[in-house]
Scaffold this motif. Structure first.
Motif, PDB file in Angstrom:
ATOM      1  N   ARG A  34       0.845  -1.204   0.000  1.00  0.00           N
ATOM      2  CA  ARG A  34       0.000   0.000   0.000  1.00  0.00           C
ATOM      3  C   ARG A  34       0.875   1.247   0.000  1.00  0.00           C
ATOM      4  NH1 ARG A  34      -5.322  -0.812   0.642  1.00  0.00           N
ATOM      5  NH2 ARG A  34      -6.015  -2.881   1.328  1.00  0.00           N
ATOM      6  N   CYS A  35       0.622   2.118  -0.932  1.00  0.00           N
ATOM      7  CA  CYS A  35       1.376   3.360  -1.073  1.00  0.00           C
ATOM      8  C   CYS A  35       0.479   4.380  -1.764  1.00  0.00           C
ATOM      9  CB  CYS A  35       2.639   3.117  -1.893  1.00  0.00           C
ATOM     10  SG  CYS A  35       3.543   4.631  -2.310  1.00  0.00           S
ATOM     11  N   ALA A  36       0.197   5.491  -1.096  1.00  0.00           N
ATOM     12  CA  ALA A  36      -0.715   6.487  -1.658  1.00  0.00           C
ATOM     13  C   ALA A  36      -0.213   7.018  -2.998  1.00  0.00           C
ATOM     14  CB  ALA A  36      -0.911   7.630  -0.659  1.00  0.00           C
ATOM     15  N   GLY A  37       1.064   7.390  -3.041  1.00  0.00           N
ATOM     16  CA  GLY A  37       1.626   7.927  -4.275  1.00  0.00           C
ATOM     17  C   GLY A  37       1.684   6.891  -5.380  1.00  0.00           C
ATOM     18  N   GLY A  38       2.090   5.655  -5.020  1.00  0.00           N
ATOM     19  CA  GLY A  38       2.179   4.593  -6.012  1.00  0.00           C
ATOM     20  C   GLY A  38       0.831   4.221  -6.586  1.00  0.00           C
ATOM     21  N   ASN A  39      -0.195   4.214  -5.728  1.00  0.00           N
ATOM     22  CA  ASN A  39      -1.542   3.906  -6.204  1.00  0.00           C
ATOM     23  C   ASN A  39      -2.047   4.992  -7.132  1.00  0.00           C
ATOM     24  OD1 ASN A  39      -4.711   4.437  -5.449  1.00  0.00           O
ATOM     25  ND2 ASN A  39      -4.256   2.275  -5.725  1.00  0.00           N
ATOM     26  N   LYS A  40      -1.810   6.240  -6.767  1.00  0.00           N
ATOM     27  CA  LYS A  40      -2.286   7.366  -7.588  1.00  0.00           C
ATOM     28  C   LYS A  40      -1.634   7.387  -8.953  1.00  0.00           C
ATOM     29  CE  LYS A  40      -3.057  12.368  -7.351  1.00  0.00           C
ATOM     30  NZ  LYS A  40      -2.875  13.597  -6.522  1.00  0.00           N
ATOM     31  N   SER A  41      -0.356   6.993  -9.000  1.00  0.00           N
ATOM     32  CA  SER A  41       0.371   7.024 -10.275  1.00  0.00           C
ATOM     33  C   SER A  41       0.168   5.752 -11.101  1.00  0.00           C
ATOM     34  CB  SER A  41       1.868   7.217 -10.014  1.00  0.00           C
ATOM     35  OG  SER A  41       2.413   6.091  -9.342  1.00  0.00           O
ATOM     36  N   GLY A  42      -0.559   4.766 -10.541  1.00  0.00           N
ATOM     37  CA  GLY A  42      -0.797   3.522 -11.270  1.00  0.00           C
ATOM     38  C   GLY A  42       0.358   2.548 -11.220  1.00  0.00           C
ATOM     39  N   LYS A  43       1.235   2.683 -10.221  1.00  0.00           N
ATOM     40  CA  LYS A  43       2.393   1.797 -10.103  1.00  0.00           C
ATOM     41  C   LYS A  43       1.943   0.360  -9.858  1.00  0.00           C
ATOM     42  CE  LYS A  43       6.772   1.324  -7.569  1.00  0.00           C
ATOM     43  NZ  LYS A  43       7.625   1.479  -8.760  1.00  0.00           N
ATOM     44  N   THR A  44       2.684  -0.577 -10.405  1.00  0.00           N
ATOM     45  CA  THR A  44       2.384  -1.992 -10.206  1.00  0.00           C
ATOM     46  C   THR A  44       3.605  -2.718  -9.650  1.00  0.00           C
ATOM     47  OG1 THR A  44       3.052  -2.559 -12.467  1.00  0.00           O
ATOM     48  CG2 THR A  44       0.716  -2.017 -12.096  1.00  0.00           C
ATOM     49  N   LEU A  45       3.366  -3.888  -9.073  1.00  0.00           N
ATOM     50  CA  LEU A  45       4.448  -4.738  -8.619  1.00  0.00           C
ATOM     51  C   LEU A  45       5.051  -5.451  -9.823  1.00  0.00           C
ATOM     52  CD1 LEU A  45       2.735  -6.380  -5.507  1.00  0.00           C
ATOM     53  CD2 LEU A  45       3.907  -4.178  -5.686  1.00  0.00           C
ATOM     54  N   LYS A  46       6.183  -6.092  -9.625  1.00  0.00           N
ATOM     55  CA  LYS A  46       6.824  -6.806 -10.723  1.00  0.00           C
ATOM     56  C   LYS A  46       5.953  -7.957 -11.215  1.00  0.00           C
ATOM     57  CE  LYS A  46      11.584  -5.507  -9.761  1.00  0.00           C
ATOM     58  NZ  LYS A  46      12.956  -5.964  -9.463  1.00  0.00           N
ATOM     59  N   GLY A  98       2.819  -7.638 -11.633  1.00  0.00           N
ATOM     60  CA  GLY A  98       1.729  -7.038 -12.383  1.00  0.00           C
ATOM     61  C   GLY A  98       0.558  -6.609 -11.526  1.00  0.00           C
ATOM     62  N   SER A  99       0.529  -7.012 -10.250  1.00  0.00           N
ATOM     63  CA  SER A  99      -0.552  -6.603  -9.353  1.00  0.00           C
ATOM     64  C   SER A  99      -0.469  -5.115  -9.051  1.00  0.00           C
ATOM     65  CB  SER A  99      -0.485  -7.393  -8.038  1.00  0.00           C
ATOM     66  OG  SER A  99      -0.660  -8.768  -8.276  1.00  0.00           O
ATOM     67  N   ALA A 100      -1.629  -4.516  -8.798  1.00  0.00           N
ATOM     68  CA  ALA A 100      -1.674  -3.081  -8.535  1.00  0.00           C
ATOM     69  C   ALA A 100      -1.190  -2.761  -7.122  1.00  0.00           C
ATOM     70  CB  ALA A 100      -3.105  -2.572  -8.709  1.00  0.00           C
ATOM     71  N   VAL A 101      -0.520  -1.623  -6.982  1.00  0.00           N
ATOM     72  CA  VAL A 101      -0.191  -1.094  -5.658  1.00  0.00           C
ATOM     73  C   VAL A 101      -1.469  -0.519  -5.059  1.00  0.00           C
ATOM     74  CG1 VAL A 101       1.086   0.703  -4.419  1.00  0.00           C
ATOM     75  CG2 VAL A 101       2.212  -0.618  -6.230  1.00  0.00           C
ATOM     76  N   GLN A 102      -1.787  -0.899  -3.822  1.00  0.00           N
ATOM     77  CA  GLN A 102      -3.040  -0.493  -3.199  1.00  0.00           C
ATOM     78  C   GLN A 102      -2.915   0.850  -2.504  1.00  0.00           C
ATOM     79  OE1 GLN A 102      -5.815  -2.598  -3.637  1.00  0.00           O
ATOM     80  NE2 GLN A 102      -4.267  -3.425  -5.014  1.00  0.00           N
ATOM     81  N   ALA A 103      -4.040   1.559  -2.412  1.00  0.00           N
ATOM     82  CA  ALA A 103      -4.084   2.796  -1.641  1.00  0.00           C
ATOM     83  C   ALA A 103      -4.185   2.452  -0.154  1.00  0.00           C
ATOM     84  CB  ALA A 103      -5.294   3.629  -2.060  1.00  0.00           C
ATOM     85  N   PRO A 104      -3.823   3.371   0.730  1.00  0.00           N
ATOM     86  CA  PRO A 104      -4.012   3.126   2.167  1.00  0.00           C
ATOM     87  C   PRO A 104      -5.474   2.824   2.470  1.00  0.00           C
ATOM     88  CG  PRO A 104      -2.631   5.054   1.820  1.00  0.00           C
ATOM     89  CD  PRO A 104      -3.172   4.667   0.472  1.00  0.00           C
ATOM     90  N   ALA A 105      -5.713   1.916   3.405  1.00  0.00           N
ATOM     91  CA  ALA A 105      -7.080   1.563   3.800  1.00  0.00           C
ATOM     92  C   ALA A 105      -7.473   2.422   4.994  1.00  0.00           C
ATOM     93  CB  ALA A 105      -7.170   0.085   4.159  1.00  0.00           C
ATOM     94  N   HIS A 106      -8.276   3.464   4.756  1.00  0.00           N
ATOM     95  CA  HIS A 106      -8.617   4.416   5.809  1.00  0.00           C
ATOM     96  C   HIS A 106      -9.810   3.950   6.635  1.00  0.00           C
ATOM     97  CE1 HIS A 106      -5.773   7.415   4.328  1.00  0.00           C
ATOM     98  NE2 HIS A 106      -6.210   7.166   3.105  1.00  0.00           N
ATOM     99  N   ILE A 107      -9.759   2.698   7.091  1.00  0.00           N
ATOM    100  CA  ILE A 107     -10.829   2.167   7.933  1.00  0.00           C
ATOM    101  C   ILE A 107     -10.203   1.265   8.994  1.00  0.00           C
ATOM    102  CG2 ILE A 107     -12.734   2.283   6.281  1.00  0.00           C
ATOM    103  CD1 ILE A 107     -12.162  -0.545   5.448  1.00  0.00           C
ATOM    104  N   VAL A 108     -10.778   1.291  10.187  1.00  0.00           N
ATOM    105  CA  VAL A 108     -10.345   0.386  11.249  1.00  0.00           C
ATOM    106  C   VAL A 108     -10.971  -0.968  10.969  1.00  0.00           C
ATOM    107  CG1 VAL A 108     -10.376  -0.056  13.724  1.00  0.00           C
ATOM    108  CG2 VAL A 108     -10.204   2.306  12.881  1.00  0.00           C
ATOM    109  N   HIS A 109     -10.143  -1.996  10.839  1.00  0.00           N
ATOM    110  CA  HIS A 109     -10.684  -3.296  10.458  1.00  0.00           C
ATOM    111  C   HIS A 109      -9.719  -4.414  10.823  1.00  0.00           C
ATOM    112  CE1 HIS A 109      -7.979  -2.300   7.140  1.00  0.00           C
ATOM    113  NE2 HIS A 109      -7.930  -3.595   6.872  1.00  0.00           N
ATOM    114  N   THR A 110     -10.225  -5.624  10.829  1.00  0.00           N
ATOM    115  CA  THR A 110      -9.391  -6.815  10.883  1.00  0.00           C
ATOM    116  C   THR A 110      -9.521  -7.521   9.547  1.00  0.00           C
ATOM    117  OG1 THR A 110     -11.200  -8.127  11.817  1.00  0.00           O
ATOM    118  CG2 THR A 110      -9.683  -7.109  13.366  1.00  0.00           C
ATOM    119  N   ASP A 111      -8.424  -8.066   9.052  1.00  0.00           N
ATOM    120  CA  ASP A 111      -8.446  -8.698   7.733  1.00  0.00           C
ATOM    121  C   ASP A 111      -9.017 -10.108   7.766  1.00  0.00           C
ATOM    122  OD1 ASP A 111      -7.256  -6.711   5.999  1.00  0.00           O
ATOM    123  OD2 ASP A 111      -5.444  -6.988   7.164  1.00  0.00           O
TER     124      ASP A 111
END
Length: 223
Positions: free
Chosen positions: A186-198, A200-213
């Protein structure tokens, strides 16, 4: 890792029902949050929010010299009057992922923004796993894995970072078996710019919610 490259790893002790040492402290405050539940498990809750919330400016900040001691921030909790907290998957709350691994719409979520004081754990009396249910430990990734370690490379994370974290958790808990599995980048800047992992998966935006996975239902299933 740096805050913008924070990666979530989940751990299970053999025979343990809950994932991650801190999960139990938040389970009562936030309804369990599922990903990709079976369609038959999904229940209609049309009045809920569907959009992921964005980060908001916080309140007061307390400094001691150059060190940040505490900050006031609005955290998005689940409204327990509308959806009862649950330790097991109930099909009421969750999200799904698209083909690139990106977050899609939420379902069953009723946000309750709550102003909360967040303290700097490094400046407090050390917490203990046996007392508070979580503790802060130092883990020098650069020294152990090298300064060239790439958190955008899934293979490096799985082959080198997972074993490193498993060792750290074994030392902290005394567990005979620790399994690291599944992670998000998760990276705000990476998600906004459309950055992907090697991979091919998308970089996620920060999750602004209190939660358990994970819940008592999904954690053993994922492992």
């Amino acid at each position: 890792p740096h805050m913008t490259n924070m990666h979530r790893l989940r751990f299970l002790r053999r025979g343990a029902a809950a994932a991650a040492v801190a999960a139990a402290t938040t389970a009562a405050a936030a309804a369990s949050f599922g990903r990709n539940p079976p369609r038959a498990d999904r229940k209609d809750n049309s009045a809920s929010s569907k959009s992921w919330p964005t980060g908001k400016d916080g309140g007061s900040v307390v400094m001691r010299g150059d060190e940040l001691m505490e900050v006031e921030a609005s955290l998005n909790y689940q409204d327990a009057e509308k959806v009862a907290p649950s330790l097991v998957r109930n099909g009421l709350v969750g999200t799904e992922r698209n083909s690139s691994g990106g977050d899609m719409e939420l379902y069953g979520v009723h946000f309750q923004p709550t102003m909360t004081t967040i303290k700097n754990a490094r400046a407090m009396e050390p917490t203990r796993l046996s007392r508070e249910g979580f503790e802060l430990r130092s883990h020098d990734v650069a020294t152990e894995l090298g300064t060239d370690f790439d958190f955008y490379d899934d293979n490096q994370i799985i082959q080198r970072y997972y074993p490193s974290i498993e060792k750290l958790v074994r030392e902290a808990t005394g567990a005979s078996h620790v399994y690291a599995f599944d992670h998000n980048v998760r990276c705000a800047g990476g998600n906004k710019s459309g950055k992907t992992l090697k991979s091919g998966s998308a970089v996620q935006a920060p999750a602004h919610i209190v939660h358990t996975d994970y819940t008592l239902t999904s954690a053993p299933q994922r492992l």
